[in-house]
Design a protein around this motif. Structure first.
Motif, PDB file in Angstrom:
ATOM      1  N   ALA A   1       0.820  -1.206   0.000  1.00  0.00           N
ATOM      2  CA  ALA A   1       0.000   0.000   0.000  1.00  0.00           C
ATOM      3  C   ALA A   1       0.857   1.260   0.000  1.00  0.00           C
ATOM      4  O   ALA A   1       0.552   2.238  -0.688  1.00  0.00           O
ATOM      5  N   GLU A   2       1.949   1.259   0.766  1.00  0.00           N
ATOM      6  CA  GLU A   2       2.821   2.430   0.818  1.00  0.00           C
ATOM      7  C   GLU A   2       3.455   2.712  -0.539  1.00  0.00           C
ATOM      8  O   GLU A   2       3.668   3.875  -0.907  1.00  0.00           O
ATOM      9  N   TYR A   3       3.748   1.667  -1.280  1.00  0.00           N
ATOM     10  CA  TYR A   3       4.347   1.805  -2.611  1.00  0.00           C
ATOM     11  C   TYR A   3       3.395   2.531  -3.554  1.00  0.00           C
ATOM     12  O   TYR A   3       3.786   3.475  -4.261  1.00  0.00           O
ATOM     13  N   SER A   4       2.127   2.103  -3.556  1.00  0.00           N
ATOM     14  CA  SER A   4       1.131   2.743  -4.407  1.00  0.00           C
ATOM     15  C   SER A   4       0.818   4.156  -3.932  1.00  0.00           C
ATOM     16  O   SER A   4       0.574   5.060  -4.728  1.00  0.00           O
ATOM     17  N   ALA A   5       0.810   4.363  -2.607  1.00  0.00           N
ATOM     18  CA  ALA A   5       0.544   5.702  -2.076  1.00  0.00           C
ATOM     19  C   ALA A   5       1.647   6.676  -2.477  1.00  0.00           C
ATOM     20  O   ALA A   5       1.375   7.854  -2.761  1.00  0.00           O
TER      21      ALA A   5
END
Length: 209
Positions: A45-49
């Motif tokens: 999720a952090e990667y996409s955020a």
């Protein structure tokens, strides 16, 4: 007359979908173009955020061709192990489009004027009037007029826009990161619960058989 009857008849036919309003079409377009790719990405999720953060910041830049900037940042970020999805980031630069570019750029300009202390001419109107008077001055040659316009566009106004861009980029980039992280985690949690219910249902059906 017959065309009008046919039109009225077609509009009154049951089951015929009504044309979606502008807001509804825009919302659907944003959902499928921006939100859906973000939710379906297989990265953490952090990667996409981070992808949304980069896309928002680049999309706000007062330039044309923000996707190229995204690619350059991606190539540099890879060397520092700060990865993000370049496709999602490029999609999110769509926040700068023919409908939003002019008001965004003008908002950056006014913000920059405030930050630089130009309180006496926040809108730039007085500067524009002064330029117009100088341009019609018969003593100015063509080259002098070109230099004057270039200075206004690429120095005076551009500097104010870039200065005003900074706080908006920090705020919107942070909000984009926090919002997308929350949405992605909520979506994945909901999907996991739905898959768990399905597995439990299959197990229950197998036990009954």
């Amino acid at each position: 007359m017959s065309n009008r009857i046919n039109t009225d008849t077609a509009a009154a036919m049951p089951g015929r979908p009504k044309p979606a309003g502008l807001v509804r079409r825009a919302s659907r377009y944003v959902r499928y173009r921006l939100v859906t790719p973000m939710l379906r990405a297989r990265h953490p999720a952090e990667y996409s955020a981070r992808s949304v953060l980069v896309g928002v910041v680049c999309g706000l830049m007062p330039i044309i061709g923000q996707s190229t900037v995204v690619l350059a940042i991606w190539l540099i970020a890879r060397r520092f192990n700060w990865g993000f999805n370049v496709v999602i980031a490029a999609l999110w630069t769509f926040i700068s489009n023919p409908l939003t570019t002019a008001p965004m750029f003008y908002g950056f300009y006014v913000t920059g004027q405030v930050m630089m202390g130009n309180w006496d001419d926040l809108s730039g109107f007085d500067r524009f009037v002064s330029l117009s008077r100088d341009l019609v001055n018969e003593q100015l040659g063509l080259w002098d007029q070109i230099k004057m316009i270039s200075r206004l566009l690429f120095l005076d106004w551009a500097v104010a826009m870039w200065v005003g861009f900074i706080p908006w980029a920090l705020l919107c980039g942070w909000l984009g990161y926090r919002w997308s992280l929350k949405v992605i985690n909520a979506y994945r949690h909901m999907r996991e619960k739905r898959m768990e219910r399905r597995r439990n249902q299959l197990a229950a059906d197998a036990a009954k058989a």
